[in-house]
Design a protein around this motif. Sequence first.
Motif, mmCIF file in Angstrom:
data_model
loop_
_atom_site.group_PDB
_atom_site.id
_atom_site.type_symbol
_atom_site.label_atom_id
_atom_site.label_comp_id
_atom_site.label_asym_id
_atom_site.label_seq_id
_atom_site.Cartn_x
_atom_site.Cartn_y
_atom_site.Cartn_z
ATOM 1 N N ALA A 96 -34.461 -24.694 -71.992
ATOM 2 C CA ALA A 96 -33.848 -23.758 -71.278
ATOM 3 C C ALA A 96 -34.712 -23.195 -70.056
ATOM 4 C CB ALA A 96 -33.348 -22.627 -72.179
ATOM 5 N N LEU A 97 -36.018 -23.238 -70.363
ATOM 6 C CA LEU A 97 -36.901 -23.029 -69.413
ATOM 7 C C LEU A 97 -37.023 -24.006 -68.328
ATOM 8 C CD1 LEU A 97 -39.239 -20.346 -69.288
ATOM 9 C CD2 LEU A 97 -40.778 -22.350 -70.028
ATOM 10 N N GLU A 98 -36.908 -25.153 -68.586
ATOM 11 C CA GLU A 98 -36.776 -26.199 -67.484
ATOM 12 C C GLU A 98 -35.697 -26.159 -66.506
ATOM 13 O OE1 GLU A 98 -37.213 -29.677 -69.739
ATOM 14 O OE2 GLU A 98 -39.201 -29.375 -70.178
ATOM 15 N N LYS A 99 -34.608 -25.900 -67.486
ATOM 16 C CA LYS A 99 -33.030 -25.853 -66.784
ATOM 17 C C LYS A 99 -33.358 -24.413 -65.791
ATOM 18 C CE LYS A 99 -29.960 -27.880 -66.998
ATOM 19 N NZ LYS A 99 -29.276 -28.641 -66.025
ATOM 20 N N ALA A 100 -33.835 -23.561 -66.405
ATOM 21 C CA ALA A 100 -33.843 -22.300 -65.440
ATOM 22 C C ALA A 100 -34.743 -22.412 -64.165
ATOM 23 C CB ALA A 100 -34.559 -21.097 -66.290
ATOM 24 N N GLU A 101 -35.847 -23.043 -64.408
ATOM 25 C CA GLU A 101 -36.733 -23.408 -63.159
ATOM 26 C C GLU A 101 -35.956 -24.172 -62.587
ATOM 27 O OE1 GLU A 101 -40.236 -23.451 -60.548
ATOM 28 O OE2 GLU A 101 -39.234 -22.012 -62.076
ATOM 29 N N TYR A 102 -35.245 -25.194 -62.646
ATOM 30 C CA TYR A 102 -34.474 -26.003 -61.991
ATOM 31 C C TYR A 102 -33.514 -25.268 -61.049
ATOM 32 C CZ TYR A 102 -30.716 -29.227 -60.634
ATOM 33 O OH TYR A 102 -29.577 -29.809 -60.091
ATOM 34 N N LEU A 103 -32.894 -24.319 -61.611
ATOM 35 C CA LEU A 103 -31.760 -23.405 -60.956
ATOM 36 C C LEU A 103 -32.401 -22.783 -60.085
ATOM 37 C CD1 LEU A 103 -29.819 -22.266 -64.344
ATOM 38 C CD2 LEU A 103 -29.223 -24.097 -62.489
ATOM 39 N N ARG A 104 -33.657 -22.033 -60.369
ATOM 40 C CA ARG A 104 -34.443 -21.077 -59.363
ATOM 41 C C ARG A 104 -34.635 -21.740 -58.112
ATOM 42 N NH1 ARG A 104 -39.189 -20.197 -57.353
ATOM 43 N NH2 ARG A 104 -40.178 -21.907 -58.498
ATOM 44 N N LYS A 105 -35.315 -23.238 -58.476
ATOM 45 C CA LYS A 105 -35.603 -23.946 -57.046
ATOM 46 C C LYS A 105 -34.383 -24.385 -56.229
ATOM 47 C CE LYS A 105 -39.700 -25.916 -59.186
ATOM 48 N NZ LYS A 105 -40.614 -27.324 -59.737
ATOM 49 N N ARG A 106 -33.412 -24.783 -56.823
ATOM 50 C CA ARG A 106 -32.108 -25.252 -56.038
ATOM 51 C C ARG A 106 -31.597 -23.902 -55.154
ATOM 52 N NH1 ARG A 106 -28.490 -29.097 -57.775
ATOM 53 N NH2 ARG A 106 -27.447 -28.270 -55.841
ATOM 54 N N ILE A 107 -31.699 -22.677 -56.016
ATOM 55 C CA ILE A 107 -31.112 -21.417 -55.281
ATOM 56 C C ILE A 107 -32.098 -21.228 -53.894
ATOM 57 C CG2 ILE A 107 -31.034 -19.000 -55.370
ATOM 58 C CD1 ILE A 107 -28.599 -20.614 -56.266
ATOM 59 N N GLN A 108 -33.451 -21.223 -54.269
ATOM 60 C CA GLN A 108 -34.283 -21.040 -53.167
ATOM 61 C C GLN A 108 -34.169 -21.835 -52.082
ATOM 62 O OE1 GLN A 108 -38.689 -21.471 -54.302
ATOM 63 N NE2 GLN A 108 -39.457 -20.083 -52.660
ATOM 64 N N SER A 109 -33.987 -23.283 -52.154
ATOM 65 C CA SER A 109 -33.900 -24.234 -51.267
ATOM 66 C C SER A 109 -32.447 -24.577 -50.684
ATOM 67 C CB SER A 109 -34.346 -25.761 -51.785
ATOM 68 O OG SER A 109 -34.081 -26.062 -52.688
ATOM 69 N N ALA A 110 -31.383 -23.828 -51.129
ATOM 70 C CA ALA A 110 -30.144 -24.103 -50.721
ATOM 71 C C ALA A 110 -29.927 -23.889 -49.159
ATOM 72 C CB ALA A 110 -29.211 -23.070 -51.464
ATOM 73 N N ASP A 111 -29.367 -24.676 -48.671
ATOM 74 C CA ASP A 111 -28.887 -24.489 -47.347
ATOM 75 C C ASP A 111 -27.726 -24.413 -46.965
ATOM 76 O OD1 ASP A 111 -27.835 -26.952 -47.858
ATOM 77 O OD2 ASP A 111 -29.201 -28.221 -46.711
ATOM 78 N N ASP A 112 -26.716 -24.087 -48.135
ATOM 79 C CA ASP A 112 -25.432 -24.051 -47.704
ATOM 80 C C ASP A 112 -24.869 -22.464 -48.283
ATOM 81 O OD1 ASP A 112 -25.740 -24.382 -50.496
ATOM 82 O OD2 ASP A 112 -24.148 -25.554 -50.776
ATOM 83 N N SER A 113 -25.952 -21.832 -48.430
ATOM 84 C CA SER A 113 -25.561 -20.347 -49.118
ATOM 85 C C SER A 113 -25.334 -19.494 -47.559
ATOM 86 C CB SER A 113 -26.987 -19.752 -49.676
ATOM 87 O OG SER A 113 -26.860 -18.484 -50.184
ATOM 88 N N PRO A 114 -24.293 -18.401 -48.039
ATOM 89 C CA PRO A 114 -23.889 -17.807 -46.876
ATOM 90 C C PRO A 114 -25.033 -16.726 -46.327
ATOM 91 C CG PRO A 114 -23.048 -16.653 -48.995
ATOM 92 C CD PRO A 114 -23.604 -18.196 -49.209
ATOM 93 N N VAL A 115 -26.313 -16.598 -47.202
ATOM 94 C CA VAL A 115 -27.218 -15.919 -47.070
ATOM 95 C C VAL A 115 -28.463 -16.311 -47.918
ATOM 96 C CG1 VAL A 115 -26.761 -14.059 -48.789
ATOM 97 C CG2 VAL A 115 -28.433 -13.506 -46.669
ATOM 98 N N SER A 116 -29.764 -16.589 -47.259
ATOM 99 C CA SER A 116 -31.036 -16.898 -48.078
ATOM 100 C C SER A 116 -31.315 -15.894 -48.816
ATOM 101 C CB SER A 116 -31.980 -17.200 -47.162
ATOM 102 O OG SER A 116 -33.156 -17.662 -47.904
ATOM 103 N N PHE A 117 -31.417 -16.219 -50.363
ATOM 104 C CA PHE A 117 -31.850 -15.407 -51.381
ATOM 105 C C PHE A 117 -32.457 -16.032 -52.441
ATOM 106 C CE2 PHE A 117 -27.534 -16.572 -52.610
ATOM 107 C CZ PHE A 117 -27.591 -16.900 -54.078
ATOM 108 N N THR A 118 -33.303 -15.318 -53.196
ATOM 109 C CA THR A 118 -34.020 -16.192 -54.620
ATOM 110 C C THR A 118 -33.548 -15.275 -55.890
ATOM 111 O OG1 THR A 118 -35.666 -14.657 -54.119
ATOM 112 C CG2 THR A 118 -36.092 -16.764 -53.035
ATOM 113 N N ILE A 119 -33.719 -15.790 -56.612
ATOM 114 C CA ILE A 119 -33.618 -15.353 -58.290
ATOM 115 C C ILE A 119 -34.514 -15.143 -58.894
ATOM 116 C CG2 ILE A 119 -31.110 -16.111 -58.327
ATOM 117 C CD1 ILE A 119 -31.923 -18.308 -59.990
#
Length: 365
Positions: free
Chosen positions: A301-324
């Motif tokens: 779950a920790l590995e999956k959570a870190e994967y999600l965090r990185k994906r959100i941080q580097s997302a280029d299709d988000s309406p606004v840049s944000f992190t979690i």
Amino acid sequence: MKNYSVLHIWELCQIYGSLSKQEKRDFYQHKCYYYQFFVKMIIVLSCIVSTTYLIADYKLNGNTIMPTLFPRLFVLVPLFFYIILEAKARNYQIKVFLNYLMLNLIVFTMVWAVYHLEVKTHFSEAAAIMNFIFLICCLSSSPLSGILGYSIFFLEVFCSHQVNHYENMDVILALNIPCFVTIMLAHCLLDLGELDHYLTSKKLEQALITDPLTTTYNRHKLSRMIQDNKIINEQMPISLIMLDIDYFKKINDTLGHYVGDQALRYLGEFLMRELSEIGTVIRFGGEEFMIILFGYSSKKALEKAEYLRKRIQSADDSPVSFTISVGVAEYNGNFKESMNAADAALYHAKESGRNQVYLDCEFTY
């Protein structure tokens, strides 16, 4: 009350045809659960009332009931076992099988009693009356079950004719074949009407447990999972993830609530795409989400959570840049304690600078 049209009925036929086997099983399980008590009561009452035919037997047999006494009362024996077995059955297919078995046992005892009657022509009326009970049984079963049940009924009629030699067999068929056709058509229409009701109730149920903004589940879903013990599973590890958007208030204050809602919608849809097949995503409140991962240890779950965090941080299709920020905890058998542990881990992630993942309050990344 809904007004049905030929077009709407045709649409329901197409929907029924598109259902998977599992969806049809769920539908008929729902249908049986809804109507079964009523069907069972009708069968029980029919068995009890059928014993009163002894009065007619008395008249037909020259003021004696002895020849038909045992056949008429015998129906109470299978009725006793039916009541016990039906109460124990959980699968709708077993309940439907028991319904039609009992129904045809009523016909069997009726044929048995007619064998001992001097005048057998009145069997045509008794057989026609059975169609009413067949119609009742349609409420909890599928059309295919109805056809199979009716097939056994006609088989009993033809086989008993070899012994009882009904003088009015043509009348019996003339009465029952049209009833069979009409009841099966009514069966199909009732099925479609119940399908419409079922689909509407499913939509309402889905709306109740779904967050309209993010398309994730809401806390009603979580309450149901806890109530139904769907989180507890001793056969696999389960982990909880708590996450929220960093500086979400700042997004609302500087860019407006519309952009904030867009960010929430983006995050919810992203989490559903990534996790809906392996867990349950719940909007826990505001910008906070809870994820229940089935089959995931805390390490996975920790590995999956870190994967999600990185994906959100580097997302280029988000309406606004944000992190979690993310907190992870493995389920320990007590949901409240496990949730508090994940929430505490999330708190530490935010207190340590945000855009991080914590496991049970211990710094991990």
